[in-house]
Design a protein around this motif. Structure first.
Motif, PDB file in Angstrom:
ATOM      1  N   CYS A 153       0.878  -1.181   0.000  1.00  0.00           N
ATOM      2  CA  CYS A 153       0.000   0.000   0.000  1.00  0.00           C
ATOM      3  C   CYS A 153       0.906   1.218   0.000  1.00  0.00           C
ATOM      4  N   CYS A 154       0.301   2.392  -0.088  1.00  0.00           N
ATOM      5  CA  CYS A 154       1.124   3.601  -0.091  1.00  0.00           C
ATOM      6  C   CYS A 154       1.099   4.297   1.249  1.00  0.00           C
ATOM      7  N   GLY A 155       0.302   3.772   2.188  1.00  0.00           N
ATOM      8  CA  GLY A 155       0.221   4.398   3.499  1.00  0.00           C
ATOM      9  C   GLY A 155      -0.462   5.741   3.427  1.00  0.00           C
ATOM     10  N   ALA A 156       0.209   6.761   3.993  1.00  0.00           N
ATOM     11  CA  ALA A 156      -0.403   8.087   4.020  1.00  0.00           C
ATOM     12  C   ALA A 156      -0.504   8.666   2.614  1.00  0.00           C
ATOM     13  N   GLY A 157      -1.568   9.431   2.364  1.00  0.00           N
ATOM     14  CA  GLY A 157      -1.732  10.093   1.075  1.00  0.00           C
ATOM     15  C   GLY A 157      -2.213   9.163  -0.019  1.00  0.00           C
ATOM     16  N   ASP A 158      -2.087   9.618  -1.259  1.00  0.00           N
ATOM     17  CA  ASP A 158      -2.572   8.869  -2.410  1.00  0.00           C
ATOM     18  C   ASP A 158      -1.423   8.138  -3.112  1.00  0.00           C
ATOM     19  N   TRP A 159      -1.793   7.134  -3.863  1.00  0.00           N
ATOM     20  CA  TRP A 159      -0.847   6.388  -4.699  1.00  0.00           C
ATOM     21  C   TRP A 159      -0.372   7.301  -5.831  1.00  0.00           C
ATOM     22  N   THR A 160       0.946   7.312  -6.050  1.00  0.00           N
ATOM     23  CA  THR A 160       1.510   8.200  -7.075  1.00  0.00           C
ATOM     24  C   THR A 160       2.213   7.390  -8.161  1.00  0.00           C
ATOM     25  N   ASP A 161       2.618   8.095  -9.213  1.00  0.00           N
ATOM     26  CA  ASP A 161       3.352   7.426 -10.290  1.00  0.00           C
ATOM     27  C   ASP A 161       4.693   6.884  -9.795  1.00  0.00           C
ATOM     28  N   ALA A 162       5.281   7.522  -8.768  1.00  0.00           N
ATOM     29  CA  ALA A 162       6.535   7.021  -8.198  1.00  0.00           C
ATOM     30  C   ALA A 162       6.325   5.649  -7.560  1.00  0.00           C
ATOM     31  N   HIS A 163       5.182   5.450  -6.927  1.00  0.00           N
ATOM     32  CA  HIS A 163       4.862   4.128  -6.369  1.00  0.00           C
ATOM     33  C   HIS A 163       4.722   3.110  -7.499  1.00  0.00           C
ATOM     34  N   SER A 164       4.061   3.509  -8.582  1.00  0.00           N
ATOM     35  CA  SER A 164       3.809   2.583  -9.690  1.00  0.00           C
ATOM     36  C   SER A 164       5.103   2.103 -10.337  1.00  0.00           C
ATOM     37  N   GLU A 165       6.133   2.951 -10.364  1.00  0.00           N
ATOM     38  CA  GLU A 165       7.402   2.572 -10.990  1.00  0.00           C
ATOM     39  C   GLU A 165       7.997   1.316 -10.344  1.00  0.00           C
ATOM     40  N   HIS A 166       7.775   1.162  -9.033  1.00  0.00           N
ATOM     41  CA  HIS A 166       8.318  -0.006  -8.332  1.00  0.00           C
ATOM     42  C   HIS A 166       7.613  -1.298  -8.763  1.00  0.00           C
ATOM     43  N   LEU A 167       6.395  -1.192  -9.308  1.00  0.00           N
ATOM     44  CA  LEU A 167       5.631  -2.381  -9.685  1.00  0.00           C
ATOM     45  C   LEU A 167       5.586  -2.574 -11.203  1.00  0.00           C
TER      46      LEU A 167
END
Length: 604
Positions: A153-167
């Motif tokens: 999950c992304c925890g606090a706040g919203d999911w960002t494109d930076a999070h998506s890069e890891h997946l």
């Protein structure tokens, strides 16, 4: 910026860090970042985290007024190489003593905001894991991991494109939406971000409960998660939220009612309510001091009353009522009965196309223009918004007589056979009367047997005066029958009218006269007649004494005395410091000759 689920990450480091001491932390800035007064280095970050944690815990325990808040779970966020970046602490209860809250302790200033359980997720992807699940919170991700499922999950706040890069190299990503408006919004945002990264993505929701933890607790697995449309879910979430607010509102009303009942049963409660009721109780002497009843048309109907005229089709009930309206608007007698001149509004909800011909026929018959205002479409009495507009108009224009033609067309959507629905209409008419003091008259159709007005009996006891029109086989004679008078001491006798063609319509002429309210047309001097004609030319805007003097070639002061004399005779009235024709003044204007003018034409 507060440290809760909306925290986006640590602030960037500064080259010249500031300092903070315990004295700067108060209830007002309790939820602010520990380094809000300056950016610390790594060592001071630890110290401020500890201070913030201590003060926060102390405040939360006192704010709750119950047990002291405590950390119920800690979620470590690690970088790709396993370095601890921050720890999110779940604290229960929150500041309100009931809900949860979150606090983030950052272990490295300027650290990136990464997905939760990142090292485990990347290891699973590298080992060829087919699916990664994205949840809204850490608790749900841990619950899935306990079942052997790769989750983040992304925890606090919203999911960002930076999070998506890891997946980016995951075979498939499944986003699990919490079943509320915020959950669907976050799931939709995450899915869109993952799609931009070129990842195969789908969105699901729990089959049972609000989130995946509830789903798993019910003994279900990831295979039983249900596909969903986040946009539709957001709409459903809003509906559910509204329903919950309504339920909460009902509960609040019940609590208030219970509290009021308890207060009523106390001595203080009885005294308070008794005083409130007593404010409107009148003694015998106070009742004697109330204003006497005022007639709109002598012996026929009063000011601030509800009147209804009904009859079968083609019995000319609208013609009878228009005749009354015209006379009241001018202040001239109606069928020999004196009228109280007032602004008159006729709501033409039925047959508006023929009203022009009827009006012109009446004016030709009587030799003067009526001063009725016409509204050529229905006003729905039961519609609060339309009723407010009508009340506002009547108050501003000082309307004292309102006619609804017909009752049926002005109560669309209300069951006229229902006493409940008609009770709502009667209540609305009472509000109109109370706010304006006007006489309200309804034109209605007769029932099947012709013995009473059509529909519910609620009107029988509500009206102050009721009349019916009778006409046999389209004969040129119409009878107006008094059905009911609530407070009139001298009941008006039935009246007959003959029907005559005038211009493109018809008019009614009374056969004989009932009552003793006839009013003679006052005599005027030539100068007074000239003043009336000037007022007529200036119209409803009125003429000032100065303009009146200019038009009549007389001094301003002299013409003001002339105008005041006309006001005293009831032939003119003041309107915003100007003078307009009123009442019998219209008859005077249309007299072809005065019998004997007063001797001195220049006297007021």
């Amino acid at each position: 910026m507060a440290y809760d689920e909306t925290t986006a990450g640590p602030p960037p480091a500064k080259s010249d860090p500031g300092t903070t001491d315990d004295s700067s932390v108060t209830a007002g800035n309790l939820w602010e970042e520990p380094w809000s007064n300056g950016t610390p280095d790594d060592a001071s970050a630890d110290a401020l985290n500890d201070m913030h944690h201590r003060v926060t815990q102390d405040h939360m325990g006192r704010a709750a007024g119950q047990s002291e808040s405590r950390v119920t779970a800690a979620y470590p966020y690690r970088d790709v190489d396993g370095t601890l970046l921050c720890t999110v602490q779940r604290i229960e209860p929150g500041p309100d003593g009931q809900s949860k809250t979150f606090r983030t302790d950052w272990h490295r200033v300027g650290a990136p905001h990464v997905p939760y359980r990142l090292p485990e997720v990347l290891t699973a992807i590298a080992n060829g894991s087919t699916t990664v699940y994205v949840t809204e919170g850490e608790k749900d991700a841990d619950a899935l991991a306990a079942k052997g499922v790769v989750a983040t999950c992304c925890g606090a706040g919203d999911w960002t494109d930076a999070h998506s890069e890891h997946l980016r190299y995951a075979s498939e990503v499944v986003v699990i939406a919490d079943k509320d408006e915020a959950g669907y919004r976050k799931a939709e945002q995450a899915a869109q971000s993952l799609e931009r990264a070129g990842v195969l993505v789908s969105v699901v929701e729990a089959a049972v409960g609000n989130d995946v933890s509830d789903h798993l607790a019910a003994g279900l697995g990831v295979a039983e998660l249900v596909a969903c449309d986040p946009q539709a879910g957001r709409r459903e979430g809003r509906v559910r939220a509204l329903e919950q607010r309504l339920e909460d509102s009902e509960e609040a009303k019940a609590r208030i009612a219970a509290k009021q009942l308890a207060a009523l049963e106390s001595d203080e409660g009885y005294a308070e309510r008794a005083a409130r009721f007593a404010a409107n109780v009148l003694s015998s002497e106070q009742l004697d001091d109330m204003k006497d009843r005022v007639s709109l048309i002598d012996s026929v109907q009063g000011v601030n009353t509800l009147v209804r005229t009904w009859g079968a089709p083609k019995t000319l009930k609208s013609f009878v009522t228009l005749d009354k309206a015209a006379c009241v608007s001018l202040g001239i007698p109606w069928c020999g009965f004196a009228t109280k001149q007032t602004t008159t509004l006729y709501v033409v909800a039925e047959g508006s196309g023929g009203m022009k011909d009827r009006k012109q026929a009446w004016e030709k018959e009587h030799g003067c223009r009526m001063a009725v205002a016409f509204y050529p479409k229905p006003v729905q009495i039961g519609d609060p918004e339309q009723l407010r507009d009508l009340i506002a108009y009547c108050v501003v224009k000082k309307v004292g007589y309102v006619i609804f033609d017909t009752q049926a067309r002005c109560t669309v959507g209300r069951d006229e056979n229902s006493n409940t629905d008609m009770g709502v209409v009667i209540d609305a008419l009472d509000v109109l009367r109370e706010k304006t003091g006007a006489c309200i008259e309804l034109i209605h159709h007769s029932g099947v047997n012709g013995k009473r007005g059509r529909g519910a009996s609620a009107f029988d006891g509500a009206v102050d005066s009721e009349f019916k029109t009778v006409r046999k086989n389209h004969e040129p004679v119409v009878k107006l029958v008094t059905v009911y008078q609530k407070d009139m001491s001298d009941r008006v006798d039935d009246m007959e009218f003959t029907v005559h063609e005038v211009a493109n319509s018809i008019v009614l002429r009374q056969v004989g006269r009932s009552g003793s309210g006839a009013v003679d047309v006052p005599k005027v001097t030539p100068l007074q007649l000239a003043a009336l004609r000037v007022m007529d030319e200036y119209g409803q805007g009125g003429v000032s004494p100065t303009d009146l003097g200019k038009e009549c070639d007389k001094a301003r002061g002299h013409m003001q005395k002339v105008a005041e004399a006309l006001v005293k005779k009831g032939l003119a009235q003041h309107r915003n410091r100007r003078y307009v024709v009123a009442g019998m003044g219209w008859h005077v204007l249309n007299e072809t000759a005065q019998e004997t003018p007063l001797p001195d034409a220049d006297e007021p």
